[in-house]
Design an enzyme around this catalytic site. Structure first.
Site, PDB file in Angstrom:
ATOM      1  N   ASP A 144      50.037  -1.582  28.631  1.00  0.00           N
ATOM      2  CA  ASP A 144      49.362  -1.622  27.666  1.00  0.00           C
ATOM      3  C   ASP A 144      48.171  -2.489  28.161  1.00  0.00           C
ATOM      4  OD1 ASP A 144      50.066  -0.222  25.248  1.00  0.00           O
ATOM      5  OD2 ASP A 144      51.934  -1.319  25.290  1.00  0.00           O
TER       6      ASP A 144
ATOM      7  N   HIS B 238      58.190  16.609  29.570  1.00  0.00           N
ATOM      8  CA  HIS B 238      59.539  16.784  29.708  1.00  0.00           C
ATOM      9  C   HIS B 238      60.329  16.906  30.997  1.00  0.00           C
ATOM     10  CE1 HIS B 238      59.982  18.626  25.168  1.00  0.00           C
ATOM     11  NE2 HIS B 238      59.863  17.154  25.247  1.00  0.00           N
TER      12      HIS B 238
ATOM     13  N   CYS C 266      56.917  -6.943  32.882  1.00  0.00           N
ATOM     14  CA  CYS C 266      57.845  -5.948  32.425  1.00  0.00           C
ATOM     15  C   CYS C 266      57.042  -4.394  32.367  1.00  0.00           C
ATOM     16  CB  CYS C 266      58.660  -6.135  31.298  1.00  0.00           C
ATOM     17  SG  CYS C 266      57.836  -6.394  29.894  1.00  0.00           S
TER      18      CYS C 266
ATOM     19  N   GLU D 248      49.973  -8.174  26.383  1.00  0.00           N
ATOM     20  CA  GLU D 248      49.388  -7.150  26.582  1.00  0.00           C
ATOM     21  C   GLU D 248      48.192  -6.553  26.046  1.00  0.00           C
ATOM     22  OE1 GLU D 248      52.904  -4.292  25.979  1.00  0.00           O
ATOM     23  OE2 GLU D 248      53.203  -5.420  23.904  1.00  0.00           O
TER      24      GLU D 248
HETATM   25  C1  PEP Z   1      54.006  -2.518  28.615  1.00  0.00           C
HETATM   26  O1  PEP Z   1      53.005  -2.171  27.869  1.00  0.00           O
HETATM   27  O2  PEP Z   1      53.802  -2.824  29.903  1.00  0.00           O
HETATM   28  C2  PEP Z   1      55.467  -2.519  28.135  1.00  0.00           C
HETATM   29  C3  PEP Z   1      56.398  -2.907  29.032  1.00  0.00           C
HETATM   30  O3  PEP Z   1      55.728  -1.891  27.034  1.00  0.00           O
HETATM   31  P1  PEP Z   1      55.729  -0.480  26.583  1.00  0.00           P
HETATM   32  O4  PEP Z   1      55.438   0.306  27.864  1.00  0.00           O
HETATM   33  O5  PEP Z   1      57.010  -0.258  25.679  1.00  0.00           O
HETATM   34  O6  PEP Z   1      54.616  -0.330  25.659  1.00  0.00           O
HETATM   35 MG    MG Z   2      53.677  -2.315  25.652  1.00  0.00          MG
END
Ligand code: PEP
Ligand code: MG
Length: 582
Positions: free
Chosen positions: A466, A198, A513, A442
């Site tokens: 991921d 947290h 992302c 991913e």
């Molecule tokens: C990722 O896996 O890089 C991603 C952007 O998705 P999340 O972090 O929500 O799994």
């Molecule tokens: Mg992801």
């Protein structure tokens, strides 16, 4: 004497201030027997303590500044809700009566039983929920023992000593963190916690430098001692000599100067020196985040995580409710494109409503999550597809599917979208027939077969969080293997490169992302690999833009190609440093 301690830097920035040790005192909870005729009084004493705890938390809730992010408020609300839950209200009463013991002890027994259940769970995220139980139980116990704690209540005018101080604590509750920020604390240092704790999440949201996991810090440091905190390197220094202090003051000034300079880049485009336009988008989780997207001058939203809509509730949001939520975001973005990711529940993103069948998977990260869960449970997926398609009629929208791993999944999703369109046509409901459909890459299998996905989708987005977890076989939320999480591993870089090439060959955009896209350390490497679309936390966007605007991809390319051929970590890091310098 200089004391230098290290922990995990979880929120960047340099702070220099006087140490303030948050004294909780040791909570020594003893068992004593309650005579039969006094058991009712003991239960009443317990109920009064619950009332006081509710009063304290509600007072803190009332003092949270209006512009505080919703997820931080949620942390406090969770604690308020726990004070209404029978496991912490009724169960301890039963224990008082059945064991004829004092209320503090009954609470301790109940806490131990609950924590045992959580610790047996195979999911680090759920295991962390035990902190919530501890925070709430200790609050009630302190009231019962009559032990006051400086952050127990909201106070009235705040504590002047806290302004500009470096707060040292064993751990911080969400309530502590919010109050301390309100009182102008310059940095947090805690003995416990990891990057997902947290304190870490809140500190990042509040942009307060923080280092967690610094064992025994309160034994080494004294109140009022001058302390330097480096939230990036995870360092805490006390008793620094004049030269060290000057050095960090210089770094702090550089940081402030850089922040001011970056603000000037807000309205400027991201363009490399060889004139390539780079798309810089933001990741969001809720409507409130759109303010940050605008403040950072992002080109749009490259990842809207929709899981939040499903969390902290027992039912599932209906199509109408989802449409309303998506429409709010589309309207707030006022013409900027919005990429809505379909549900990525499961693994680290759990919900209360039991979509995963109420069964605890042995390896949740490899289990029924994201698109797998949606395809298994069409009652969950269909309303979301309809809501996203209908939102596309209101402004520029893209749909993105997480965790694709094989061709069947993709074909099923595309067929479902086509079906949904036909349904909406029949019902005369509007949607954008050209809404781009994209997929997240991913899973290593998807990266290796990216050509297949690129040929059938309108865009790809690399989810490095991921992709790295699956490529390197490390649970991304397990503190024990954090040290293996390495975006520069040659296998990871090879997969990223392969996906970018697949997109280029098919003539579709490839974005990234995951967290890697927002880390300035990797910006030039990613440009060299051919990445032209980035999506990241709004807070890091301007820094990445300034690096892009100072880069020439013609110079980056050959060095990046050289780096791709390396296997030695030291050589890779040396080349990365060289890329940063050109
Ligand atoms: C990722 O896996 O890089 C991603 C952007 O998705 P999340 O972090 O929500 O799994
Ligand atoms: Mg992801």
């Amino acid at each position: 004497m200089t004391v230098q301690l290290t922990g995990i830097g979880v929120s960047r920035g340099i702070a220099i201030g006087k140490a303030h040790l948050l004294q909780r005192g040791n909570l020594e909870v003893l068992e004593y027997a309650i005579p039969l005729h006094l058991l009712d009084d003991e239960v009443s004493r317990f109920r009064r303590a619950l009332d006081v705890a509710r009063g304290q938390l509600n007072a803190i809730r009332g003092r949270i500044p209006a512009n505080t992010r919703a997820d931080i408020v949620d942390f406090i609300d969770t604690h308020i809700l726990m004070l209404e839950d029978s496991t912490l209200t009724i169960a301890p009463e039963h224990l008082i009566v059945s064991r004829q013991c004092n209320a503090e002890w009954a609470l301790k027994l109940q806490r131990d039983a609950l924590v045992q259940v959580f610790e047996a769970m195979d999911d680090a995220y759920l295991r962390m929920r035990k902190d919530d139980i501890d925070h709430v139980v200790m609050r009630i116990q302190r009231i019962l023992i009559n032990q006051h704690h400086e952050s127990d209540d909201a106070g009235d005018g705040g504590d002047a000593r806290l302004a500009g101080s470096v707060l040292l604590a064993d751990d911080l509750t969400p309530a502590d963190a919010v109050l301390m920020q309100h009182q102008g604390v310059a940095a947090f240092v805690t003995e416990y916690g990891g990057p997902l704790s947290h304190t870490a999440i809140i500190a990042r949201s509040l942009r307060i430098p923080a280092v967690v996991g610094v064992r025994n810090i309160r034994r080494f440091l004294r109140d009022d001692e001058l302390v330097i905190v480096d939230g990036q390197r995870g360092m805490v220094i006390a008793g620094a000599d004049a030269r060290t202090l000057d050095y960090y003051r210089g770094l702090q000034e550089d940081e402030q100067r850089q922040q001011r300079a970056l603000q000037k880049l807000r309205g400027a485009p991201a363009v490399t020196r060889d004139n390539l336009h780079i798309e810089l988008q933001a990741n969001i989780e809720m409507l409130d985040d759109v303010d940050d997207v605008r403040a950072a001058g992002a080109d749009g939203v490259g990842l809207y995580r929709t899981e939040f809509l499903y969390m902290n509730r027992e039912d599932t949001p209906s199509e109408a409710e989802q449409l309303e939520r998506y429409a709010e975001v589309v309207r707030a973005l006022d013409g900027l494109p919005l990429t809505i990711r379909t549900l990525d529940l499961g693994a680290d993103k759990q919900v209360d409503s039991g979509h995963t069948g109420g069964r605890l998977a042995t390896n949740p990260a490899l289990g029924l999550r994201a698109v797998r869960l949606c395809l298994r449970n069409l009652n969950l997926f269909r309303p979301q597809l309809r809501a996203i398609l209908r939102a596309s009629a209101l402004g520029p929208t893209r749909l993105m599917v997480p965790m694709l791993s094989n061709s069947q999944e993709l074909m099923q999703v595309l067929e479902l979208i086509a079906e949904t369109r036909r349904e909406l046509d029949r019902e005369g409901l509007a949607y954008d027939p050209d809404m781009p459909i994209g997929g997240m890459i991913e899973v290593p299998a998807a990266a290796l077969t990216a050509d297949f996905f690129a040929a059938r989708l309108d865009f790809l987005s690399i989810g490095t969080n991921d992709l790295i977890q699956y490529t390197l076989a490390i649970d991304r939320i397990d503190d024990e293997v954090n040290y293996l999480y390495d975006p520069l591993h040659p296998a990871v870089l090879a997969l990223i490169y392969r996906v970018i090439e697949a997109g280029a060959n098919a003539g579709i955009p490839v974005s990234m992302c995951g967290e890697m896209a927002g880390d300035p350390l990797y910006t030039r490497l990613l440009l060299g690999l051919g990445l032209r679309d980035f999506s990241m936390l709004p807070t890091t966007l301007l820094e990445v833009k300034s690096i892009i605007n100072g880069s020439d991809t013609r110079q980056l390319r050959p060095l990046t190609e050289e780096l791709l051929l390396e296997y030695e970590p030291d050589r890779i890091r040396a080349l990365l440093a060289k890329i940063a310098e050109i």
